[in-house]
Design a protein around this motif. Structure first.
Motif, PDB file in Angstrom:
ATOM      1  N   VAL A 198      11.332  24.470 -39.141  1.00 33.46           N
ATOM      2  CA  VAL A 198      11.231  24.082 -37.738  1.00 33.46           C
ATOM      3  C   VAL A 198      10.365  22.840 -37.641  1.00 33.46           C
ATOM      4  O   VAL A 198       9.247  22.827 -38.168  1.00 33.46           O
ATOM      5  CB  VAL A 198      10.590  25.214 -36.909  1.00 33.46           C
ATOM      6  N   PHE A 199      10.885  21.795 -37.015  1.00 31.49           N
ATOM      7  CA  PHE A 199      10.075  20.587 -36.887  1.00 31.49           C
ATOM      8  C   PHE A 199      10.569  19.739 -35.726  1.00 31.49           C
ATOM      9  O   PHE A 199      11.626  19.992 -35.153  1.00 31.49           O
ATOM     10  CB  PHE A 199      10.078  19.769 -38.182  1.00 31.49           C
ATOM     11  N   GLU A 204       8.459   7.838 -33.125  1.00 31.82           N
ATOM     12  CA  GLU A 204       7.659   7.184 -34.168  1.00 31.82           C
ATOM     13  C   GLU A 204       8.087   7.607 -35.566  1.00 31.82           C
ATOM     14  O   GLU A 204       7.654   7.012 -36.550  1.00 31.82           O
ATOM     15  CB  GLU A 204       6.171   7.536 -33.977  1.00 31.82           C
ATOM     16  N   ASN A 205       8.923   8.637 -35.636  1.00 32.59           N
ATOM     17  CA  ASN A 205       9.365   9.147 -36.936  1.00 32.59           C
ATOM     18  C   ASN A 205      10.071   8.041 -37.732  1.00 32.59           C
ATOM     19  O   ASN A 205      11.056   7.457 -37.266  1.00 32.59           O
ATOM     20  CB  ASN A 205      10.312  10.323 -36.699  1.00 32.59           C
ATOM     21  N   ALA A 206       9.553   7.750 -38.942  1.00 28.84           N
ATOM     22  CA  ALA A 206      10.071   6.624 -39.725  1.00 28.84           C
ATOM     23  C   ALA A 206      11.549   6.809 -40.055  1.00 28.84           C
ATOM     24  O   ALA A 206      12.338   5.861 -39.990  1.00 28.84           O
ATOM     25  CB  ALA A 206       9.260   6.467 -41.004  1.00 28.84           C
TER      26      ALA A 206
ATOM     27  N   LEU B 226      23.791   5.327 -44.867  1.00 26.37           N
ATOM     28  CA  LEU B 226      22.455   5.504 -44.282  1.00 26.37           C
ATOM     29  C   LEU B 226      21.573   6.305 -45.240  1.00 26.37           C
ATOM     30  O   LEU B 226      22.071   7.128 -45.995  1.00 26.37           O
ATOM     31  CB  LEU B 226      22.555   6.243 -42.941  1.00 26.37           C
ATOM     32  N   PRO B 227      20.271   6.071 -45.195  1.00 29.65           N
ATOM     33  CA  PRO B 227      19.372   6.826 -46.086  1.00 29.65           C
ATOM     34  C   PRO B 227      19.461   8.318 -45.807  1.00 29.65           C
ATOM     35  O   PRO B 227      19.693   8.741 -44.669  1.00 29.65           O
ATOM     36  CB  PRO B 227      17.988   6.278 -45.740  1.00 29.65           C
ATOM     37  N   ASN B 228      19.289   9.125 -46.842  1.00 28.27           N
ATOM     38  CA  ASN B 228      19.388  10.570 -46.678  1.00 28.27           C
ATOM     39  C   ASN B 228      18.112  11.161 -46.100  1.00 28.27           C
ATOM     40  O   ASN B 228      17.022  10.635 -46.272  1.00 28.27           O
ATOM     41  CB  ASN B 228      19.703  11.227 -48.027  1.00 28.27           C
ATOM     42  N   PHE B 229      18.278  12.251 -45.399  1.00 27.26           N
ATOM     43  CA  PHE B 229      17.142  12.949 -44.821  1.00 27.26           C
ATOM     44  C   PHE B 229      16.375  13.694 -45.912  1.00 27.26           C
ATOM     45  O   PHE B 229      16.974  14.214 -46.851  1.00 27.26           O
ATOM     46  CB  PHE B 229      17.652  13.932 -43.763  1.00 27.26           C
ATOM     47  N   ASP B 230      15.072  13.719 -45.788  1.00 30.01           N
ATOM     48  CA  ASP B 230      14.233  14.411 -46.773  1.00 30.01           C
ATOM     49  C   ASP B 230      13.300  15.364 -46.036  1.00 30.01           C
ATOM     50  O   ASP B 230      12.453  14.935 -45.255  1.00 30.01           O
ATOM     51  CB  ASP B 230      13.434  13.367 -47.562  1.00 30.01           C
ATOM     52  N   LYS B 233       9.402  14.898 -46.074  1.00 30.12           N
ATOM     53  CA  LYS B 233       8.760  13.847 -45.275  1.00 30.12           C
ATOM     54  C   LYS B 233       8.690  14.190 -43.799  1.00 30.12           C
ATOM     55  O   LYS B 233       7.875  13.641 -43.057  1.00 30.12           O
ATOM     56  CB  LYS B 233       9.523  12.520 -45.444  1.00 30.12           C
ATOM     57  N   SER B 234       9.584  15.042 -43.340  1.00 26.63           N
ATOM     58  CA  SER B 234       9.676  15.256 -41.895  1.00 26.63           C
ATOM     59  C   SER B 234       9.120  16.578 -41.409  1.00 26.63           C
ATOM     60  O   SER B 234       8.991  16.786 -40.211  1.00 26.63           O
ATOM     61  CB  SER B 234      11.134  15.149 -41.437  1.00 26.63           C
TER      62      SER B 234
END
Lengths: 249, 249
Positions: A198-199, A204-206, B226-230, B233-234
């Motif tokens: 969950v996030f 601002e998220n890069a 597009l760059p993949n989600f990680d 990092k999130s």
């Protein structure tokens, strides 16, 4: 199962606020149920409050979301609660019935049952996602739908699904003031029967910024890669009835 | 100026038909005026019929589209005609006022005036395209809007503009039954004061099929680029208020 919701609510363009539109109920190992809402905020908050009150009171658990024995029962109960709230508002002498409307998505897994996802209408009835239609959207759905139709693949990873939802949301956010970050995400893993990752993703998220900017560039490149239009090949004789030509001039 | 309209009309999904939604009036060397319509078909046909009758009758030309001295006068007259038709229908004891609604686009050039484009509301008032907002959409606008916002460039050629409109229409056609080919196109050249290239693109059109299929592939490639989600990092810590955890289980 991947859930994503924005947080923008508005009562006119001069009255916008941020509210979470995702709620999760869980009993680890037994159930995880996620509810997302679109439509009238007072209605959806009342529905969530009623569901939460009932979930807390052990004595009143009988109609509670933590006591339902299947996702079907959950959807039925949520649908009944939604219809009640809308009817109560509408019967109190209010005319603007449509303004009380809301639509809900409820998904998750209960006990030994399958993972299921339902879309609940303001009337309280609902439909379920299937292999043919494995995803639902509610609210401001149209701007972001074409990319989902084009790029969705049932075999895609959670990471790719999140990427796809971000691209879809980004298209909507760029076109419509009623949708805005931060975006709430819940990734539920099949058969885990507990809340997964969950996030929240804000402006601002890069990664979100990378996707938003990268998608504009990628789209323009995709567009440029298509074959060019050639008038010679497509011109047909205009039909006479198509235009009104002034015979006197 | 590039005009494009579809031809699908419906009175429910079990009653669909094909009608042209584009009409052109011209006096070569003096004026070319293009009208496109969205909304109630009876309303828009009545508006066009009234405009055409008035254009034909020399004696009654005073309010006629071929007698207006500027695009502003044309827009004013078309707006008044639209409002009249809607009001007449609504006043005849009909309740469903909104179902008589229609929205129009009217663009072109008259005499020494500039090329101008107007969007006319059911109330008869109108707005004009400008450098800041150089294009208008009416009808089922949302699905096809993101790609126009992303790929439109004021300096683009007629060919690229047609390609962009085809991609935009294709996204809408794929998502919504109320929009369908054949598509009518009119390309008006600034200061020509005569009707330009007029043609129709149907589902059998080789270029349209190339665009439709190619766009699906290009979109998926753009998405893959597009760059993949990680997750690492999130991920942020879930907020306590976000979930209801059953304390007893």
């Amino acid at each position: 199962m991947v859930f994503m919701s924005d947080t923008r609510t508005n009562a006119g363009v001069d009255n916008i606020s941020t509210f979470r539109k995702m709620r999760i109920w869980e009993q680890p190992g037994q159930r995880s149920i996620t509810l997302m809402s679109a439509g009238n905020l007072a209605t959806t908050q009342a529905v969530v409050s009623l569901l939460e009150e009932r979930a807390k009171e052990v004595a009143e658990r009988d109609p509670g979301i933590l006591n339902c024995e299947s996702m079907f029962q959950v959807a039925t109960m949520v649908g009944e609660t939604l219809r009640e709230v809308i009817q109560n508002n509408s019967q109190n002498g209010q005319r603007a019935e449509s303004t009380f409307h809301a639509t809900l998505l409820v998904g998750g897994q209960v006990g030994d049952g399958q993972m299921r996802l339902f879309l609940i209408y303001p009337e309280g009835n609902f439909i379920e996602a299937s292999d043919d239609t494995p995803f639902f959207q509610i609210g401001e759905t149209k701007y972001g739908r074409p990319i989902i139709l084009r790029a969705y693949d049932p075999a895609m990873s959670f990471e790719d699904a999140i990427k796809l939802l971000l691209v879809s949301f980004d298209s909507t956010i760029k076109a419509n003031l009623s949708v805005s970050p931060p975006l709430d995400v819940h990734v539920y893993e099949k058969d885990s029967r507990k809340t997964g990752k969950v996030f929240r993703i804000d402006t601002e998220n890069a990664y979100f910024r990378e996707i938003s900017e990268g998608w504009g560039v990628a789209l323009r490149e995709a567009f440029a890669s298509l074959p060019n239009f050639d008038f010679e090949k497509s011109l047909t004789r205009p039909e006479a009835s198509f235009r009104h030509k002034d015979s006197e001039s």
